[in-house]
Design a protein around this motif. Structure first.
Motif, mmCIF file in Angstrom:
data_model
loop_
_atom_site.group_PDB
_atom_site.id
_atom_site.type_symbol
_atom_site.label_atom_id
_atom_site.label_comp_id
_atom_site.label_asym_id
_atom_site.label_seq_id
_atom_site.Cartn_x
_atom_site.Cartn_y
_atom_site.Cartn_z
ATOM 1 N N ASN A 133 0.818 -1.208 0.000
ATOM 2 C CA ASN A 133 0.000 0.000 0.000
ATOM 3 C C ASN A 133 0.856 1.264 0.000
ATOM 4 O OD1 ASN A 133 -2.522 -1.341 0.071
ATOM 5 N ND2 ASN A 133 -2.200 -1.777 2.237
ATOM 6 N N LYS A 140 2.537 4.542 -1.017
ATOM 7 C CA LYS A 140 2.088 5.553 -1.959
ATOM 8 C C LYS A 140 3.220 5.972 -2.884
ATOM 9 C CE LYS A 140 -1.562 7.560 0.925
ATOM 10 N NZ LYS A 140 -2.071 8.797 1.564
ATOM 11 N N ASN A 186 -7.211 3.536 0.304
ATOM 12 C CA ASN A 186 -7.435 2.408 -0.601
ATOM 13 C C ASN A 186 -6.663 1.164 -0.165
ATOM 14 O OD1 ASN A 186 -9.289 2.424 -2.772
ATOM 15 N ND2 ASN A 186 -8.170 4.129 -3.715
ATOM 16 N N SER A 187 -6.247 1.121 1.108
ATOM 17 C CA SER A 187 -5.542 -0.052 1.611
ATOM 18 C C SER A 187 -6.492 -1.247 1.666
ATOM 19 C CB SER A 187 -4.975 0.224 2.998
ATOM 20 O OG SER A 187 -6.006 0.597 3.899
ATOM 21 N N GLY A 197 -9.168 -0.462 -2.466
ATOM 22 C CA GLY A 197 -8.299 -0.533 -3.638
ATOM 23 C C GLY A 197 -8.956 0.025 -4.881
ATOM 24 N N MET A 239 -4.377 3.421 -6.951
ATOM 25 C CA MET A 239 -3.731 3.855 -5.714
ATOM 26 C C MET A 239 -2.598 4.844 -5.987
ATOM 27 S SD MET A 239 -3.661 0.218 -3.664
ATOM 28 C CE MET A 239 -2.754 0.868 -2.282
ATOM 29 N N ASP A 268 -3.931 8.443 -5.581
ATOM 30 C CA ASP A 268 -4.824 8.779 -4.460
ATOM 31 C C ASP A 268 -4.532 10.155 -3.870
ATOM 32 O OD1 ASP A 268 -6.383 6.550 -4.612
ATOM 33 O OD2 ASP A 268 -5.426 5.462 -2.972
#
Length: 439
Positions: free
Chosen positions: A3, A5, A35-36, A113, A186, A189
């Motif tokens: 996850n 970024k 969005n994890s 996600g 992701m 994001d």
């Protein structure tokens, strides 16, 4: 799946091909997007216990679903407008970051996600995920919505063509469809919360969606054909793995020779002083602008014809490889049969005897079923009586067919020491061809 970024330069977003585009900061940053991956807690994708809804809640839910479906259909209806204008969308952060009203998801993990995808996310997914776009015998399709199980791989995916016609399909290798989407989604994001974005409706108006011109259709044809070239190349490259060293060499040589032929042919073409020597891939991957390279429709037609030629040639090559593989496999099995020919002959004689018995039983079965149907029509028995007599007959017929197939597979496994395979893997047809050739 991690996850972590992606870090974009300040005031910009960096596209997957390395291009940087300027962004327009919001006066006030929006809430962070998480969005994890985690188990779904809404009760929609992972049901532990579902609270009974009131009539008002049910009605509200119906209204929300209807609005969501309408928005999704609007996006799908313009999917080809977006892919035709992908260069412009990928050059304008406000278009790139336009929120897409489509919610994808997975069983167990729900929408994590997949939250808040943007138009640019879809464009980059369509460009970089070969499973997201399809060429069949009659048409081109873009997948715009999907949902399914990350464990079994079963999914229901929706695709649309240039005319707006939709279809549902189950995509094989489902993880290869949704994994890239999540990674691309992701990646942006942070930008979604910090920078200005148009609405989808505003993007459509800016792209002048009154109709798709010849220029636009040629551009989308080029997109789909370059994607098909990638698929055909991947199919040949896939053959390299799990084969003998000799076959690996053959496949590698095939690709090298075809690459050289492609280069020689492409040298005969020149679009605005640019010879597409490396046009195996879509323009976006080599930092070129299609409109600049192909300045008029005649150039685009020539380019599309060239790409179609490459696709057809690659398909022919993969078909020839498949034929060679099948013939090599057949000769290998023939050699095994020759080494065990006495046992093979005895097996086949026994199989034919059992097959003859099955054929005789099937004649008797059909006769008895026909008599039952006659009695049912005549009214001498009712539906219950018919089913009571028919069901054991049907089950007995099915069991005898299964017994013959089990005998065939079990015998082949024992003769050729194949372990507990559940199919004959082509051995039986080769046995018939082998014995027929000996007569």
């Amino acid at each position: 799946m991690g996850n972590q970024k992606f870090q974009h330069p300040e005031g910009k977003i960096q596209l997957m091909n390395g291009t940087l585009i300027d962004c327009y900061p919001l006066q006030q940053t929006q809430n962070e997007i998480d969005n994890s991956f985690r188990l779904d807690t809404t009760g929609e994708y992972l049901v532990i216990s579902r609270k009974k809804r009131t009539p008002q809640e049910i009605e509200q839910r119906k209204e929300e679903e209807a609005k969501a479906k309408q928005a999704e259909d609007y996006f799908a209806a313009n999917a080809f407008l977006f892919i035709d204008n992908r260069e412009r969308i990928l050059a304008d952060s406000r278009m790139f970051l336009a929120p897409v009203p489509v919610q994808n998801g997975l069983m167990y993990t729900g929408t994590s996600g997949f939250q808040k995808p943007t138009l640019g996310v879809y464009i980059e997914w369509w460009q970089n995920c070969l499973l997201s776009n399809i060429i069949d015998k009659r048409d081109h399709w873009l997948i715009y919505h999907f949902g399914g199980s990350p464990l079994s791989g079963f999914n229901v995916s929706r695709a649309v063509n240039a005319s707006g016609k939709k279809r549902e399909l189950n995509v094989r290798s489902f993880s290869d469809l949704w994994h890239p989407f999540v990674e691309i989604n992701m990646r942006y994001d942070d930008a979604k919360t910090r920078y200005q974005a148009y609405t989808i409706d505003k993007v459509i108006k800016l792209l002048e969606c009154d109709g798709r011109s010849i220029d636009a259709r040629l551009k989308s044809d080029a997109f789909f054909l370059t994607q098909e070239i990638e698929r055909q190349k991947a199919e040949i490259e896939r053959k390299v793995y799990g084969t003998s060293e000799h076959e690996k060499g053959n496949y590698r040589q095939t690709l090298m020779e075809f690459d050289e032929q492609y280069k020689e042919l492409s040298k005969q073409l020149s679009f605005n002083k640019f010879a597409p020597v490396r046009f195996w891939i879509d323009i976006h991957k080599i930092h070129k602008n299609l409109s600049a390279i192909l300045p008029n429709n005649e150039c685009k037609r020539l380019y599309v014809s060239f790409l179609q030629y490459v696709v057809d040639a690659l398909k022919k090559e993969t078909e020839q490889i498949a034929e060679r593989e099948a013939e090599n496999r057949k000769q290998q099995i023939f050699a095994e049969i020759e080494a065990q020919k006495d046992a093979v002959v005895n097996f086949y004689i026994e199989y034919q005897a059992r097959e003859k018995q099955l054929e005789e039983y099937e004649k008797q079965y059909k006769s008895e079923v026909a008599e039952l149907k006659r009695r049912l029509r005549a009214g001498s028995i009712g539906n219950k009586g018919y089913q009571k007599a028919f069901t054991p007959l049907r089950k007995s017929m099915e069991q005898r067919k299964l017994d013959l197939d089990h005998f065939k597979v079990k015998s082949i496994n024992e003769i050729f020491e194949r372990g507990d395979s559940i199919s004959d893997d082509g051995y039986f047809e080769c046995i018939k061809d082998f014995l027929k050739a000996r007569k």
